[in-house]
Structure formats: structure tokens, C-alpha cells
Design a protein around this motif. Structure first.
Motif, PDB file in Angstrom:
ATOM      1  N   SER A  22       4.720  38.402   1.776  1.00 36.01           N
ATOM      2  CA  SER A  22       3.894  37.462   2.253  1.00 36.01           C
ATOM      3  C   SER A  22       2.507  38.227   2.473  1.00 36.01           C
ATOM      4  N   TYR A  51      -2.242  25.994   6.878  1.00 34.59           N
ATOM      5  CA  TYR A  51      -1.143  26.429   6.355  1.00 34.59           C
ATOM      6  C   TYR A  51      -0.301  27.419   7.130  1.00 34.59           C
ATOM      7  N   SER A  52       1.046  27.127   7.219  1.00 32.50           N
ATOM      8  CA  SER A  52       1.801  27.962   7.979  1.00 32.50           C
ATOM      9  C   SER A  52       3.239  28.518   7.253  1.00 32.50           C
ATOM     10  N   ILE A  53       3.579  29.838   7.656  1.00 32.05           N
ATOM     11  CA  ILE A  53       4.580  30.265   7.209  1.00 32.05           C
ATOM     12  C   ILE A  53       5.546  30.669   8.222  1.00 32.05           C
ATOM     13  N   ALA A  54       6.811  29.985   8.302  1.00 34.10           N
ATOM     14  CA  ALA A  54       7.621  29.873   9.351  1.00 34.10           C
ATOM     15  C   ALA A  54       8.256  31.203   9.476  1.00 34.10           C
ATOM     16  N   HIS A  55       8.606  32.167   8.506  1.00 32.70           N
ATOM     17  CA  HIS A  55       9.358  33.541   9.070  1.00 32.70           C
ATOM     18  C   HIS A  55       8.574  34.236   7.880  1.00 32.70           C
ATOM     19  N   GLN A  71       7.632  37.565   5.382  1.00 32.29           N
ATOM     20  CA  GLN A  71       8.380  38.478   4.912  1.00 32.29           C
ATOM     21  C   GLN A  71       7.310  39.566   4.304  1.00 32.29           C
ATOM     22  N   LYS A 108       8.285  36.708  12.065  1.00 30.09           N
ATOM     23  CA  LYS A 108       7.365  35.869  12.996  1.00 30.09           C
ATOM     24  C   LYS A 108       6.664  34.808  11.969  1.00 30.09           C
ATOM     25  N   SER A 109       6.094  33.915  12.813  1.00 31.36           N
ATOM     26  CA  SER A 109       5.452  32.828  11.846  1.00 31.36           C
ATOM     27  C   SER A 109       3.732  33.231  11.983  1.00 31.36           C
ATOM     28  N   VAL A 147      -0.011  31.058  10.992  1.00 35.27           N
ATOM     29  CA  VAL A 147      -0.742  29.672  10.626  1.00 35.27           C
ATOM     30  C   VAL A 147      -2.055  30.011  10.561  1.00 35.27           C
TER      31      VAL A 147
END
Length: 85
Positions: free
Chosen positions: A59, A50-54, A56, A17-18, A20
Motif C-alpha cells: 500500500s 478513501y480508506s484502507i482497512a488493513h 500492507q 492498521k487502517s 483514511v
């Protein structure tokens, strides 16, 4: 200058998932931003979010941001994100 990262206190996100992170500010602009993960500077993470698309499992950890307006700076408290399967 005062900053606050807008995210649930300890967000839990499913793998893939993402996520933000947003920062809210009070003070005189213009502002500059630098995001950190586990106290390590994130290269090119210099926006008000700051965003993380996928996400893991790797993270999982502490996220924070340092904001400056050329006169002062402030570092937000850590927001801990947990990634689950």
C-alpha cells in the motif's frame, strides 16, 4: 473548484492498521470523486474519502483524488503513504 487531500504530508502507517484519506473542497456542488494510487485509478473509490482497512507493505505509494462538479475539475497533489512492519 479547489481540492486538498487532508492527511499528514508523508504519513507512516504500521502494517495491519487502517488509513483514511479525506478531501476538502471549495466550489459549487454536486461533486464527483475518483481516487488514484500511483497515478492508477482505484475502481469503486468514488467517495469524498478513501480508506484502507488493513494496510500492507504494497500500500506504500502516492494517493491523490480528482474532483469534478460538472463544470470544472481539480486533481489534488500526491500524498505519499509509507507502510512499515
Amino acid at each position: 473548484l479547489k481540492s486538498h487531500v487532508w492527511k499528514r504530508k508523508s504519513p507512516t502507517i504500521k502494517t495491519g492498521k487502517s488509513a483514511v484519506f479525506l478531501v476538502a473542497l471549495s466550489g459549487t456542488d454536486p461533486f464527483t470523486y475518483q481516487w488514484y494510487y500511483n497515478s492508477v485509478m482505484l475502481p469503486k473509490a468514488t467517495k469524498s474519502f478513501y480508506s484502507i482497512a488493513h494496510v500492507q507493505p504494497g500500500s506504500t505509494g502516492d494517493y491523490s483524488v480528482m474532483v469534478s462538479n460538472g463544470l470544472n475539475y481539480d486533481t489534488s497533489g500526491n500524498t505519499v503513504m509509507t507502510v512499515i512492519p
